[in-house]
Scaffold this motif. Structure first.
Motif, PDB file in Angstrom:
ATOM      1  N   VAL A  37       1.082  -1.142   0.026  1.00 43.65           N
ATOM      2  CA  VAL A  37       0.113  -0.066   0.018  1.00 43.65           C
ATOM      3  C   VAL A  37       1.025   1.109  -0.070  1.00 43.65           C
ATOM      4  CG1 VAL A  37      -1.845   1.296   1.251  1.00 43.65           C
ATOM      5  CG2 VAL A  37      -1.758  -1.151   1.271  1.00 43.65           C
ATOM      6  N   THR A  38       1.889   1.320   0.838  1.00 42.50           N
ATOM      7  CA  THR A  38       2.580   2.323   1.037  1.00 42.50           C
ATOM      8  C   THR A  38       3.977   1.582   1.385  1.00 42.50           C
ATOM      9  OG1 THR A  38       2.740   2.625   3.461  1.00 42.50           O
ATOM     10  CG2 THR A  38       1.184   4.018   1.781  1.00 42.50           C
ATOM     11  N   PRO A  39       5.299   2.437   1.525  1.00 42.17           N
ATOM     12  CA  PRO A  39       6.571   1.678   1.661  1.00 42.17           C
ATOM     13  C   PRO A  39       6.388   1.135   3.096  1.00 42.17           C
ATOM     14  CG  PRO A  39       7.028   3.850   0.871  1.00 42.17           C
ATOM     15  CD  PRO A  39       5.354   3.814   0.808  1.00 42.17           C
ATOM     16  N   SER A  40       5.521   1.472   4.087  1.00 42.08           N
ATOM     17  CA  SER A  40       5.372   1.108   5.471  1.00 42.08           C
ATOM     18  C   SER A  40       4.105   0.253   5.776  1.00 42.08           C
ATOM     19  CB  SER A  40       5.523   2.450   6.287  1.00 42.08           C
ATOM     20  OG  SER A  40       4.590   3.186   6.376  1.00 42.08           O
ATOM     21  N   LEU A  41       3.317  -0.019   4.792  1.00 41.45           N
ATOM     22  CA  LEU A  41       2.031  -0.718   5.109  1.00 41.45           C
ATOM     23  C   LEU A  41       2.005  -1.511   3.924  1.00 41.45           C
ATOM     24  CD1 LEU A  41      -0.477  -0.886   6.871  1.00 41.45           C
ATOM     25  CD2 LEU A  41      -1.499   0.469   5.143  1.00 41.45           C
ATOM     26  N   VAL A  42       1.700  -2.975   4.291  1.00 35.20           N
ATOM     27  CA  VAL A  42       1.330  -3.988   3.531  1.00 35.20           C
ATOM     28  C   VAL A  42       0.185  -4.730   3.698  1.00 35.20           C
ATOM     29  CG1 VAL A  42       3.855  -4.138   2.642  1.00 35.20           C
ATOM     30  CG2 VAL A  42       2.918  -5.717   4.591  1.00 35.20           C
ATOM     31  N   ILE A  43      -0.423  -5.346   2.645  1.00 33.55           N
ATOM     32  CA  ILE A  43      -1.613  -6.102   3.060  1.00 33.55           C
ATOM     33  C   ILE A  43      -1.341  -7.770   2.994  1.00 33.55           C
ATOM     34  CG2 ILE A  43      -3.967  -6.522   2.428  1.00 33.55           C
ATOM     35  CD1 ILE A  43      -4.183  -3.862   1.554  1.00 33.55           C
ATOM     36  N   ALA A  44      -1.509  -8.328   3.927  1.00 27.85           N
ATOM     37  CA  ALA A  44      -1.468 -10.076   3.668  1.00 27.85           C
ATOM     38  C   ALA A  44      -2.761 -10.358   2.808  1.00 27.85           C
ATOM     39  CB  ALA A  44      -1.161 -10.705   4.827  1.00 27.85           C
ATOM     40  N   ASP A  69      10.067 -10.141   8.134  1.00 28.36           N
ATOM     41  CA  ASP A  69      10.620  -9.050   7.155  1.00 28.36           C
ATOM     42  C   ASP A  69       9.868  -7.835   7.611  1.00 28.36           C
ATOM     43  OD1 ASP A  69      12.001 -11.302   6.079  1.00 28.36           O
ATOM     44  OD2 ASP A  69      10.743 -11.241   4.326  1.00 28.36           O
ATOM     45  N   ALA A  70       8.600  -7.713   7.755  1.00 30.81           N
ATOM     46  CA  ALA A  70       8.148  -6.496   8.201  1.00 30.81           C
ATOM     47  C   ALA A  70       8.734  -5.623   9.471  1.00 30.81           C
ATOM     48  CB  ALA A  70       6.459  -6.766   8.480  1.00 30.81           C
ATOM     49  N   ARG A  71       8.819  -6.309  10.338  1.00 26.32           N
ATOM     50  CA  ARG A  71       9.749  -5.867  11.292  1.00 26.32           C
ATOM     51  C   ARG A  71      11.047  -5.244  11.030  1.00 26.32           C
ATOM     52  NH1 ARG A  71       8.265 -10.419  15.416  1.00 26.32           N
ATOM     53  NH2 ARG A  71       6.553  -9.219  16.654  1.00 26.32           N
ATOM     54  N   ALA A  72      11.751  -6.042  10.398  1.00 24.60           N
ATOM     55  CA  ALA A  72      13.137  -5.657   9.720  1.00 24.60           C
ATOM     56  C   ALA A  72      12.960  -4.423   8.722  1.00 24.60           C
ATOM     57  CB  ALA A  72      13.759  -6.629   9.021  1.00 24.60           C
ATOM     58  N   ARG A  73      11.873  -4.151   8.048  1.00 25.81           N
ATOM     59  CA  ARG A  73      11.631  -3.194   7.127  1.00 25.81           C
ATOM     60  C   ARG A  73      10.899  -1.894   7.791  1.00 25.81           C
ATOM     61  NH1 ARG A  73       9.663  -7.584   2.980  1.00 25.81           N
ATOM     62  NH2 ARG A  73      11.825  -7.991   1.873  1.00 25.81           N
ATOM     63  N   GLY A  74      10.427  -2.149   8.987  1.00 22.87           N
ATOM     64  CA  GLY A  74       9.725  -0.959   9.735  1.00 22.87           C
ATOM     65  C   GLY A  74       8.255  -0.869   9.256  1.00 22.87           C
TER      66      GLY A  74
END
Length: 100
Positions: A37-44, A69-74
């Motif tokens: 969605v954005t560099p800091s938000l993804v949808i599973a 991976d989400a934690r590592a990428r913020g």
């Protein structure tokens, strides 16, 4: 089966991502897909494990890799996929990454 027996790869485009999980000796792969969605938000979006891999912890390993991976990428993860949502409810320690 241990997580060491499950190999997970990640491939991505600008707007999508796909984790694929393989186990030696089995041709089919499990997958977990995401939308960015954005560099800091993804949808599973979706998790799928073929019958040949069921009961081996493949789906859980995919979800755990997504969270790591989400934690590592913020990043934050919206768990639209029913499997990822159910895992998020079982893992309150994921609350720093899961966005409801």
């Amino acid at each position: 089966m241990s997580d060491d027996d499950i190999r997970i790869d990640f491939e991505e485009t600008e707007t999508r991502g796909r984790y694929s999980a393989r186990v030696d000796g089995i041709a089919e792969a499990g997958e977990l897909t995401i939308s960015k969605v954005t560099p800091s938000l993804v949808i599973a979006d979706h998790t799928m494990v073929p019958d040949s891999l069921r009961g081996r912890g493949v789906a859980a390993a995919l979800a755990e890799r997504l969270i790591a991976d989400a934690r590592a990428r913020g990043q934050r993860v919206v768990p639209l996929c029913p499997f990822v949502r159910s895992q998020a409810l079982r893992h309150p320690e994921w609350s720093d990454v899961i966005q409801n």
